[in-house]
Scaffold this motif. Structure first.
Motif, mmCIF file in Angstrom:
data_model
loop_
_atom_site.group_PDB
_atom_site.id
_atom_site.type_symbol
_atom_site.label_atom_id
_atom_site.label_comp_id
_atom_site.label_asym_id
_atom_site.label_seq_id
_atom_site.Cartn_x
_atom_site.Cartn_y
_atom_site.Cartn_z
ATOM 1 N N GLU A 340 1.027 12.633 -24.555
ATOM 2 C CA GLU A 340 0.696 11.363 -23.928
ATOM 3 C C GLU A 340 -0.565 11.560 -23.094
ATOM 4 O O GLU A 340 -0.785 12.631 -22.524
ATOM 5 N N PRO A 341 -1.429 10.533 -23.040
ATOM 6 C CA PRO A 341 -2.677 10.675 -22.295
ATOM 7 C C PRO A 341 -2.488 10.473 -20.802
ATOM 8 O O PRO A 341 -1.675 9.655 -20.362
ATOM 9 N N VAL A 342 -3.231 11.258 -20.034
ATOM 10 C CA VAL A 342 -3.333 11.083 -18.590
ATOM 11 C C VAL A 342 -4.822 10.936 -18.273
ATOM 12 O O VAL A 342 -5.614 11.827 -18.596
ATOM 13 N N ILE A 343 -5.194 9.806 -17.691
ATOM 14 C CA ILE A 343 -6.593 9.506 -17.415
ATOM 15 C C ILE A 343 -6.853 9.648 -15.919
ATOM 16 O O ILE A 343 -6.069 9.177 -15.085
ATOM 17 N N TYR A 344 -7.981 10.290 -15.575
ATOM 18 C CA TYR A 344 -8.365 10.501 -14.180
ATOM 19 C C TYR A 344 -9.527 9.588 -13.816
ATOM 20 O O TYR A 344 -10.475 9.426 -14.598
ATOM 21 N N THR A 345 -9.419 8.992 -12.628
ATOM 22 C CA THR A 345 -10.496 8.150 -12.121
ATOM 23 C C THR A 345 -10.916 8.634 -10.744
ATOM 24 O O THR A 345 -10.117 9.211 -9.994
ATOM 25 N N MET A 346 -12.182 8.381 -10.424
ATOM 26 C CA MET A 346 -12.673 8.482 -9.056
ATOM 27 C C MET A 346 -13.542 7.257 -8.837
ATOM 28 O O MET A 346 -14.331 6.872 -9.716
ATOM 29 N N ASN A 347 -13.352 6.603 -7.687
ATOM 30 C CA ASN A 347 -14.100 5.375 -7.416
ATOM 31 C C ASN A 347 -13.771 4.305 -8.459
ATOM 32 O O ASN A 347 -14.589 3.444 -8.757
ATOM 33 N N ASN A 348 -12.579 4.396 -9.042
ATOM 34 C CA ASN A 348 -12.104 3.538 -10.141
ATOM 35 C C ASN A 348 -13.036 3.565 -11.345
ATOM 36 O O ASN A 348 -13.179 2.571 -12.074
#
Length: 424
Positions: A340-348
């Motif tokens: 399953e994918p896990v997506i990372y964001t910074m500052n959206n």
């Protein structure tokens, strides 16, 4: 090995959403810009998704993410750029940033995560140090051994008029990598410099039910704006408060209602899967306090050991509030194993991600449990990877999963705004 070497044909909903989002890319970016305007986006987050082929949905959003050590090298460049952008927008003038991690000093994977996070913030142009809430750490600090040689030097800190100091040096801002599951420590509560993410959304008071209510609202707006079916973008869910697994009738009723809504959606769309749901701790993390059931009757027959596990979350926190969430059988596979994918964001903004994979799990189980492994998901081919390393690269995945992740970020904005109003 690239993602496209593994699966050239994308599952139904992923392929159609990719084509749609590509064609409407400028309009979608403008919509997000309008939604974010003047509002503080989350500093960082990791977003768990499930792709069932007929539906792709966010199933969890973590505001104090670990796992930075599982990202591609190129992700760190993007993360540093977005860290700089966030501070320039919301905390101008900051020079020194203090990272406060979990007190999880014996986990080499977590230590490597902190090391990578420190590198990201340093790459954004800030002096950084890592400080601990553990009072027994000596003034000179200790060297923590991380995986892959990614070590961290951790020191104690003191507060002077609310400003954190390490070895006499003041720090202008704090990045929390501590999810506050066990409560808000007095030393963190008394900090007066900017703290990211907001302390109001630590797990001592944040609720998944609040997040999914806000996610439902913002996703419905997005779907209405672009003529999409929101059913394909959201899991069905309910939440139940103040319930004991020794008397699970209220929880059973909720499970029955969610299963019936899922069956109805399947019947309308000709889907033959057998519905199931996850029952989750409403303030849980690390995959603790999660079971799946296909019938409300299963809750009455839980073993004493499972009931015990479902009553206690991270740090021994008692559980009596639960989310009942539609189960989505994953279509993503990493070799012979489900992922399953896990997506990372910074500052959206999307910086990278990975596939969580578990070779002893089937397509219906939670993969966030002991034995999971991580395979990098890169936004571009990573030149720093050796021939033996595996990095799944496919811009289509980031386009589709990225929209979902940014919608989750908008939900977090609303959570923080609501928490601020409640505190005022």
């Amino acid at each position: 090995m690239l993602y496209t070497d593994w699966k050239n044909e994308l599952p139904m909903i992923l392929a159609s959403l990719n084509d749609f989002f590509l064609a409407r890319n400028k309009e979608i970016d403008a919509w997000f810009a309008h939604e974010e305007a003047g509002r503080r986006v989350p500093f960082y987050a990791s977003i768990d998704l499930r792709n069932a082929g007929y539906k792709i949905a966010v199933v969890d959003t973590n505001l104090f993410p670990a796992g930075f050590n599982n990202l591609c090298h190129y992700s760190y460049k993007l993360a540093s750029e977005q860290t700089r952008a966030y501070f320039d927008a919301w905390c101008p003038g900051v020079r020194r940033v203090l990272i406060i991690p979990e007190s999880n000093t014996r986990n080499p994977g977590y230590t490597a995560n902190v090391a990578r996070l420190q590198q990201v913030i340093q790459g954004a142009g800030f002096d950084t140090a890592v400080a601990t809430l553990i009072e027994s750490v000596p003034a000179a600090g200790v060297e923590l051994q991380g995986a892959d040689g990614l070590n961290v030097h951790v020191r104690p800190f003191t507060l002077v008029d609310g400003v954190p100091h390490v070895e006499g040096v003041p720090y202008d801002a704090v990045v929390l990598n501590h999810d506050l599951s066990g409560g808000l420590p007095p030393t963190v509560e008394q900090i007066t410099v900017p703290v990211m993410p907001t302390r109001k959304l630590g797990w001592y008071r944040r609720r998944k039910s609040d997040h999914f209510l806000e996610l439902q609202a913002v996703t419905n707006r997005f779907a209405a704006e672009f003529g999409l079916d929101p059913w394909t973008l959201l899991p069905e869910f309910e939440f139940v408060e103040n319930v004991s697994l020794d008397n699970p009738a209220p929880l059973q009723e909720s499970v029955s209602r969610v299963l019936e809504r899922v069956r109805h959606g399947y019947a309308q769309r000709g889907i033959a899967d057998k519905p199931y749901v996850y029952v989750k701790h409403d303030a849980g993390t690390y995959g603790i306090g999660v079971i799946s059931v296909e019938s409300p009757d299963e809750l009455a027959g839980l073993s004493s050991s499972i009931r015990k596990k479902m009553r206690t979350g991270k740090g021994g926190v008692a559980i009596d509030n639960y989310v009942v969430q539609e189960g989505l059988p994953t279509q993503d596979r990493i070799g012979d194993c489900y992922g399953e994918p896990v997506i990372y964001t910074m500052n959206n903004r999307i910086i990278g991600g990975f596939f969580r994979s578990h070779c002893e799990s089937d397509d219906r189980e939670s993969l966030n449990r002991p034995g999971q492994v991580f395979k990098q998901l890169c936004s571009v081919p990573d030149p720093e990877l050796s021939r033996d390393e595996k990095c799944w690269h496919d811009s289509r995945l980031f386009r589709v999963y990225g929209v979902h992740a940014r919608l989750a970020g908008l939900a977090v904005i609303a959570e923080a705004e609501n928490a601020g109003r409640r505190a005022a």
